[in-house]
Design a protein around this motif. Structure first.
Motif, PDB file in Angstrom:
ATOM      1  N   VAL A   1       0.837  -1.203   0.000  1.00  0.00           N
ATOM      2  CA  VAL A   1       0.000   0.000   0.000  1.00  0.00           C
ATOM      3  C   VAL A   1       0.871   1.251   0.000  1.00  0.00           C
ATOM      4  O   VAL A   1       0.620   2.202  -0.756  1.00  0.00           O
ATOM      5  CB  VAL A   1      -0.960  -0.006   1.208  1.00  0.00           C
ATOM      6  N   ARG A   2       1.889   1.267   0.850  1.00  0.00           N
ATOM      7  CA  ARG A   2       2.782   2.414   0.918  1.00  0.00           C
ATOM      8  C   ARG A   2       3.528   2.598  -0.398  1.00  0.00           C
ATOM      9  O   ARG A   2       3.686   3.720  -0.892  1.00  0.00           O
ATOM     10  CB  ARG A   2       3.770   2.228   2.082  1.00  0.00           C
ATOM     11  N   TRP A   3       3.981   1.520  -0.984  1.00  0.00           N
ATOM     12  CA  TRP A   3       4.715   1.557  -2.250  1.00  0.00           C
ATOM     13  C   TRP A   3       3.841   2.170  -3.351  1.00  0.00           C
ATOM     14  O   TRP A   3       4.276   3.061  -4.090  1.00  0.00           O
ATOM     15  CB  TRP A   3       5.140   0.148  -2.628  1.00  0.00           C
ATOM     16  N   ALA A   4       2.594   1.691  -3.448  1.00  0.00           N
ATOM     17  CA  ALA A   4       1.673   2.226  -4.455  1.00  0.00           C
ATOM     18  C   ALA A   4       1.396   3.707  -4.220  1.00  0.00           C
ATOM     19  O   ALA A   4       1.320   4.498  -5.168  1.00  0.00           O
ATOM     20  CB  ALA A   4       0.374   1.431  -4.455  1.00  0.00           C
ATOM     21  N   ALA A   5       1.257   4.093  -2.935  1.00  0.00           N
ATOM     22  CA  ALA A   5       1.015   5.498  -2.607  1.00  0.00           C
ATOM     23  C   ALA A   5       2.218   6.365  -2.961  1.00  0.00           C
ATOM     24  O   ALA A   5       2.062   7.488  -3.474  1.00  0.00           O
ATOM     25  CB  ALA A   5       0.687   5.635  -1.120  1.00  0.00           C
TER      26      ALA A   5
END
Length: 375
Positions: free
Chosen positions: A322-326
């Motif tokens: 999730v953090r990577w995509a954000a």
């Protein structure tokens, strides 16, 4: 308290890093899009958009009813004829979504007393179709023809093998020829969802069944969506005319659902016409996928080699995915983020769409951003 259990479920999702939220996008986004399923870049093609608008103007905003009442237009019939001819099948039936097409096909072709052999990597719509069908479902290991063969040999009656042609999580292709061989040994039917194959695989994008030499076979039924390579919306079932007639009379998601909106039908017709004239779009989508994979792995990332236009990159955990995509989004790149329960193996990953209209500079930019933001 009514629905009190919902709060408990929400808290469990929050703790596991599995909360999903809607993110409305503007009509024109500054982000480089590697998250959609617009494999051929046709959703905004002027010819496709113009045909959609013209169809809405002529036929109205909606189909007005079930296709068995008032919801079948001359456009629907034309699209069914074009889809069947392009993909190499005798007949086609258009429904309001690819999800509805899968529910229709599985439930109508797996009556009481039948066996459904389902690949463990199948899409949720196929899984839900198996749950709703009156037959008994046996799930077999992913892309394992021998497991399919063994499952079929446990049942003496009617049977159907159900599988994606290209699996949506990692973009790997099913062993369709081997599945068909196992089915024919036992007189079973083969039902495959070509959502991620149509427009990308096969001669000029005619799909994975066409590439495997299964198009037009009397024991093969194919579902497709119009919302990916064709840049529209809706779904269809392709197969022998007697199978399609059976669906018209028995498939609940066809009988009791409003027909596909004329604008979507018109857009899909225009997209099919473009693909016929420009078959190189399919080859370009595959080439972009392979280039993305090569560059990502060269950068030290764990990417799955694509068989079509989906490229997935493994992430350490749901939270980090999730953090990577954000972080990618903050850097101007939109990517998909797949986490449990969307992934059958429990491994979270970024999911990238290799679109035919991506330039070399855009591919380079995407790989750079993904590498710079890695957890």
């Amino acid at each position: 308290m009514a629905f009190g259990w919902i709060d408990e479920q929400a808290e469990l999702r929050r703790r596991a890093g599995l909360v999903r939220t809607l993110r409305p996008r503007p009509a024109h986004s500054p982000l480089l899009d590697l998250a959609s399923n617009d494999y051929l870049g046709l959703a905004r093609d002027p010819e496709v958009v113009e045909r959609a608008a013209r169809s809405a103007t002529l036929w109205g905003g909606g189909a007005t009813g079930s296709r068995l009442v008032t919801g079948t237009t001359e456009l629907h019939t034309a699209l069914e004829r074009e889809l069947a001819d392009f993909c190499g099948f005798e007949a086609a039936l258009v429904l309001s979504s690819g999800y509805a097409a899968n529910l229709a096909a599985v439930t109508a072709l797996a009556p009481h007393g039948s066996l459904i052999v389902s690949d463990a990597g199948n899409h949720a719509s196929l899984i839900d179709g198996c749950r709703l069908a009156r037959g008994t479902t046996q799930v077999v290991p992913h892309s394992d023809p021998e497991a399919v063969r063994k499952a079929l040999h446990t049942h003496a009656g009617t049977a159907v093998v159900v599988s994606d042609t290209v699996f949506s999580v990692d973009g790997d292709a099913a062993p369709l020829a081997e599945y068909a061989e196992a089915c024919r040994e036992r007189g079973a039917g083969l039902l495959v969802d070509d959502a991620h194959g149509l427009g990308v695989l096969g001669d000029g994008g005619r799909g994975a069944p066409h590439a495997a030499g299964l198009a037009g076979a009397d024991d093969v039924v194919v579902t497709v969506t119009l919302s990916k390579s064709l840049g529209s919306q809706g779904g269809a079932v392709l197969g022998p005319a007697r199978v399609i007639e059976h669906l018209v009379n028995t498939a609940r998601t066809f009988i009791f659902d409003t027909g596909l909106a004329p604008a979507s039908v018109g857009a899909a017709l225009a997209a099919l016409g473009l693909l016929r004239r420009e078959p190189e779009r399919a080859e370009r989508a595959r080439a972009v996928a392979h280039e993305l994979h090569a560059r990502l792995t060269a950068a030290g990332l764990e990417a799955v080699r694509p068989d079509a236009a989906v490229v997935s990159v493994r992430a350490p955990s749901p939270e980090q995915a999730v953090r990577w995509a954000a972080d990618c989004r903050a850097a101007g790149l939109a990517v998909g983020c797949f986490r449990p329960p969307s992934v059958p193996d429990g491994v979270s990953r970024l999911r990238l769409t290799a679109r035919a209209d991506l330039s070399g500079a855009e591919i380079e930019r995407a790989v750079r951003v993904i590498g710079e933001t890695r957890p």
